[in-house]
Design a protein around this motif. Structure first.
Motif, mmCIF file in Angstrom:
data_model
loop_
_atom_site.group_PDB
_atom_site.id
_atom_site.type_symbol
_atom_site.label_atom_id
_atom_site.label_comp_id
_atom_site.label_asym_id
_atom_site.label_seq_id
_atom_site.Cartn_x
_atom_site.Cartn_y
_atom_site.Cartn_z
ATOM 1 N N ILE A 1 28.081 38.622 29.422
ATOM 2 C CA ILE A 1 28.256 37.169 29.532
ATOM 3 C C ILE A 1 29.846 37.061 29.047
ATOM 4 N N PHE A 2 30.132 37.631 27.695
ATOM 5 C CA PHE A 2 31.483 37.551 27.190
ATOM 6 C C PHE A 2 32.479 38.086 27.747
ATOM 7 N N ASP A 3 31.845 39.335 28.631
ATOM 8 C CA ASP A 3 33.222 39.807 29.238
ATOM 9 C C ASP A 3 33.728 39.033 30.413
ATOM 10 N N VAL A 4 32.822 38.089 30.976
ATOM 11 C CA VAL A 4 33.235 37.133 32.014
ATOM 12 C C VAL A 4 34.163 36.043 31.043
ATOM 13 N N ILE A 5 33.963 35.674 30.077
ATOM 14 C CA ILE A 5 34.714 34.640 29.607
ATOM 15 C C ILE A 5 36.145 35.298 29.204
ATOM 16 N N SER A 6 35.818 36.619 28.906
ATOM 17 C CA SER A 6 37.242 37.499 28.438
ATOM 18 C C SER A 6 38.206 37.383 29.507
ATOM 19 N N THR A 7 37.570 37.770 30.753
ATOM 20 C CA THR A 7 38.275 37.899 31.898
ATOM 21 C C THR A 7 39.028 36.530 32.254
ATOM 22 N N ALA A 8 38.137 35.223 31.993
ATOM 23 C CA ALA A 8 38.610 33.964 32.400
ATOM 24 C C ALA A 8 39.974 33.601 31.196
ATOM 25 N N GLY A 9 39.792 34.214 29.912
ATOM 26 C CA GLY A 9 41.072 34.126 29.097
ATOM 27 C C GLY A 9 42.078 35.100 29.687
ATOM 28 N N TRP A 10 42.034 35.893 30.143
ATOM 29 C CA TRP A 10 43.290 36.896 30.661
ATOM 30 C C TRP A 10 44.076 36.253 31.827
ATOM 31 N N VAL A 11 42.861 35.427 32.639
ATOM 32 C CA VAL A 11 43.606 34.737 33.877
ATOM 33 C C VAL A 11 44.416 33.423 33.188
ATOM 34 N N ILE A 12 43.890 32.818 32.479
ATOM 35 C CA ILE A 12 44.340 31.698 31.659
ATOM 36 C C ILE A 12 45.696 32.071 31.072
ATOM 37 N N GLY A 13 45.914 32.866 30.102
ATOM 38 C CA GLY A 13 46.664 33.337 29.379
ATOM 39 C C GLY A 13 47.763 33.903 30.317
ATOM 40 N N GLY A 14 47.407 34.768 31.284
ATOM 41 C CA GLY A 14 48.265 35.244 32.249
ATOM 42 C C GLY A 14 49.332 34.622 32.847
ATOM 43 N N PHE A 15 48.735 33.260 33.433
ATOM 44 C CA PHE A 15 49.746 32.276 33.764
ATOM 45 C C PHE A 15 50.883 31.958 32.924
ATOM 46 N N SER A 16 50.190 31.611 31.846
ATOM 47 C CA SER A 16 51.378 31.081 30.623
ATOM 48 C C SER A 16 52.136 32.250 30.295
ATOM 49 N N ILE A 17 51.650 33.678 30.252
ATOM 50 C CA ILE A 17 52.684 34.888 30.101
ATOM 51 C C ILE A 17 53.644 35.005 31.101
ATOM 52 N N LEU A 18 53.340 34.835 32.269
ATOM 53 C CA LEU A 18 54.035 34.878 33.654
ATOM 54 C C LEU A 18 55.216 33.623 33.512
ATOM 55 N N VAL A 19 55.024 32.621 33.038
ATOM 56 C CA VAL A 19 55.912 31.531 32.848
ATOM 57 C C VAL A 19 56.843 31.896 31.902
ATOM 58 N N GLY A 20 56.550 32.405 30.607
ATOM 59 C CA GLY A 20 57.136 32.894 29.542
ATOM 60 C C GLY A 20 57.951 33.869 29.835
ATOM 61 N N GLY A 21 57.434 35.131 30.598
ATOM 62 C CA GLY A 21 58.444 36.113 31.129
ATOM 63 C C GLY A 21 59.468 35.622 32.225
ATOM 64 N N PHE A 22 59.248 34.605 32.992
ATOM 65 C CA PHE A 22 60.527 34.193 33.555
ATOM 66 C C PHE A 22 61.381 33.394 33.109
ATOM 67 N N GLY A 23 60.965 32.997 31.849
ATOM 68 C CA GLY A 23 61.943 32.186 30.851
ATOM 69 C C GLY A 23 62.811 33.344 30.297
ATOM 70 N N ILE A 24 62.191 34.302 29.790
ATOM 71 C CA ILE A 24 63.022 35.439 29.027
ATOM 72 C C ILE A 24 64.003 35.977 30.097
ATOM 73 N N ALA A 25 63.479 36.197 31.289
ATOM 74 C CA ALA A 25 64.241 36.683 32.587
ATOM 75 C C ALA A 25 65.638 35.804 32.469
ATOM 76 N N ASN A 26 65.299 34.442 32.867
ATOM 77 C CA ASN A 26 66.405 33.658 32.785
ATOM 78 C C ASN A 26 67.324 33.646 31.815
ATOM 79 N N ILE A 27 66.972 33.643 30.659
ATOM 80 C CA ILE A 27 67.887 33.758 29.396
ATOM 81 C C ILE A 27 68.679 35.090 29.406
#
Length: 400
Positions: free
Chosen positions: A272-298
C-alpha cells in the motif's frame, strides 16, 4: 558565487522549483516511512517468525470465502499439546485466548481491558518485557492460580500512586494477585490495544471466567519458527501435516485451518505504501521538472552574459573541460542549494506535533534528496555547459 549573487532575484526564483520539488518528494517519503514504521509497530504483538493457527486468513480479498471459514472447527487445547510435543522445527508453541472486560480494585475500575489467558510457553513465542515483577511460574500456570500481569495504564488507574505488585484486583468477581508489570509501550497510530491496557492471566484461570470453544471465545495457537528456517517453509509444511493428521483429514479434503504469518500483513501494508510512494514521485517529479527547466534557463542566460569572459579564458589557454565543468558545477551548486532548502523545510516539519505519529527524516531520505538535486543540476546544466565549452575563442571575445 559572484554569478549567483549578481542576479539574486533570478537565482531565488530558479531555486524555488527545485526547492518545492525536493520538498514534495522527501516530505512524502518521510511521511510514508513514518506511517509505515508506526503502523507496523502497532502490529508488533503478532511477533516475528511466528505462525498462528486460526480459522480465518489475516489477509482477504474480493473472493474471500468467509462462509467456508465459519464452518471450520475451533483450535483445542489438545491440539496445542499435540503440536508442542510433535513439532521439530519450532522454537516454542503457545496457546491463548482473549476477551474484553472490566477490572476492579476497590472503588477504581478500568473498562475495556484486554484479558488474555496464556500457557506458560507464551513467553517462548512472544516478547513479554516486564518493567517490574516477574512472569508466571510453571506451577502457577499448571495449577491455574489467580495471578496476573498488568499494563501501565491499568496499574495507574487501579492503583494510583502505589506499587501494584502484590496488590489484588478483581475480574468478574474473582480476585487475582498482581505479580508483574509490563513495560510501557505508548500510544500507537492505530486503535489497537497495547500491553499498556492489558491483563494477562494463566489459561486455566481464564477458562474459569470465560467459555472457550465453539460459539464462545476462539483460542489461538501460535508457533515460533527457527531463525534458520528462512520464510518458515519447513515449519509450515510440518504444521500442515501434523494438523491434518490430528484432525483426521483425508488426502482429498482441503485444510480446515489457516496458517497466518505476520509477514503477510506487513507485506500488504508495504505494498500500500509503495503505491503512495509512487504517487509522491509523480507529484514531486513535475515540480522537479519545472525546477530543472528554471535552472537550464538561468544557465543559458549566464552563458550568454559571460560569452566574452569565456573567450578570454580560452584565449589564455583554458581547456574545453575547464569551461564545461565551470558551468556544470554552477548548475549543480544552484540545484543543491534548492535541494538543501527543501530538505530543511522537511526537517522543520518533523518538529510539528502530530499526536502519536512521529515524523523522522531518515538518513536515506536525506541522501536521496541531495542525490536528486545533484542529478537535476547536472541534467539541467549539461547542454548550456557544452555550448560554452565549444565556443570559438575569437568569436566569443568579439561578442558584446
Amino acid at each position: 558565487m559572484q554569478a549567483l549573487k549578481s542576479n539574486l532575484t533570478r537565482t531565488i526564483l530558479s531555486l524555488l522549483g527545485v526547492t518545492v520539488g525536493i520538498f514534495a518528494i522527501i516530505a512524502v517519503f518521510t511521511l510514508v516511512d513514518s506511517l509505515e514504521k508506526n503502523i507496523k509497530s502497532s502490529f508488533s504483538f503478532l511477533g516475528t517468525n511466528v505462525v498462528t493457527v486460526n480459522r480465518f486468513d489475516f489477509v482477504g480479498g474480493p473472493d474471500y470465502p468467509w462462509w467456508k471459514y465459519f464452518r471450520r472447527p475451533y483450535n483445542t487445547y489438545t491440539e496445542y499439546q499435540f503440536l508442542r510435543d510433535k513439532l521439530r522445527n519450532a522454537e516454542g508453541v503457545a496457546f491463548s485466548a482473549g476477551a474484553n472486560s472490566t477490572v476492579q480494585a476497590g472503588s477504581n475500575a478500568y473498562r475495556g481491558t484486554n484479558i488474555t489467558g496464556v500457557t506458560f510457553s507464551y513467553q517462548d513465542v512472544y516478547d513479554v518485557s516486564l518493567e517490574a515483577g516477574r512472569y508466571f511460574t510453571e506451577q502457577e500456570v499448571n495449577a491455574s492460580r489467580n495471578v496476573a500481569m498488568i499494563g501501565v495504564k491499568v496499574a495507574n488507574t487501579l492503583f494510583p500512586n502505589a506499587d501494584p505488585l502484590g496488590k489484588e484486583l478483581k475480574i468478574k468477581g474473582s480476585k487475582f494477585v498482581v505479580v508483574g508489570l509490563f513495560e510501557e509501550e505508548g500510544e500507537g497510530l492505530l486503535e489497537i490495544s497495547s500491553k499498556d491496557e492489558a491483563v494477562m492471566i494463566p489459561y486455566g484461570s481464564f477458562t474459569k471466567l470465560y467459555y472457550v470453544g465453539p460459539n464462545g471465545i476462539e483460542p489461538s495457537i501460535a508457533v515460533k519458527g527457527l531463525d534458520t528456517d528462512i520464510g518458515l517453509v519447513e515449519l509450515e509444511n510440518e504444521l500442515i501435516g501434523l494438523l491434518r493428521a490430528k484432525r483426521g483429514l483425508k488426502p482429498t479434503q482441503e485444510d480446515n485451518f489457516s496458517l497466518n504469518k505476520s509477514e503477510f500483513l506487513m507485506n500488504t501494508i508495504g505494498s500500500i505504501f509503495d503505491v503512495i510512494s509512487t504517487a509522491g514521485w509523480v507529484i514531486g517529479g513535475f515540480s522537479i521538472l519545472v525546477g530543472g527547466f528554471g535552472i537550464a534557463n538561468i544557465m543559458f542566460v549566464s552563458v550568454k552574459e559571460r560569452t566574452s569572459i569565456i573567450g578570454i579564458q580560452k584565449s589564455l589557454g583554458a581547456k574545453n573541460y575547464f569551461i564545461l565543468f565551470q558551468f556544470l558545477f554552477e548548475a549543480m551548486f544552484l540545484s543543491m542549494i534548492g535541494g538543501i532548502a527543501g530538505i530543511i523545510i522537511v526537517f522543520g516539519m518533523t518538529f510539528i506535533p502530530l499526536g502519536s505519529l512521529e515524523l523522522v527524516l531518515s538518513f536515506k531520505n536525506l541522501v536521496l534528496g541531495l542525490g536528486i538535486s545533484s542529478v537535476i543540476g547536472i541534467a539541467s546544466g549539461i547542454v548550456p555547459a557544452t555550448l560554452a565549452a565549444r565556443m570559438d575563442p575569437v568569436e566569443a571575445i568579439r561578442a558584446v
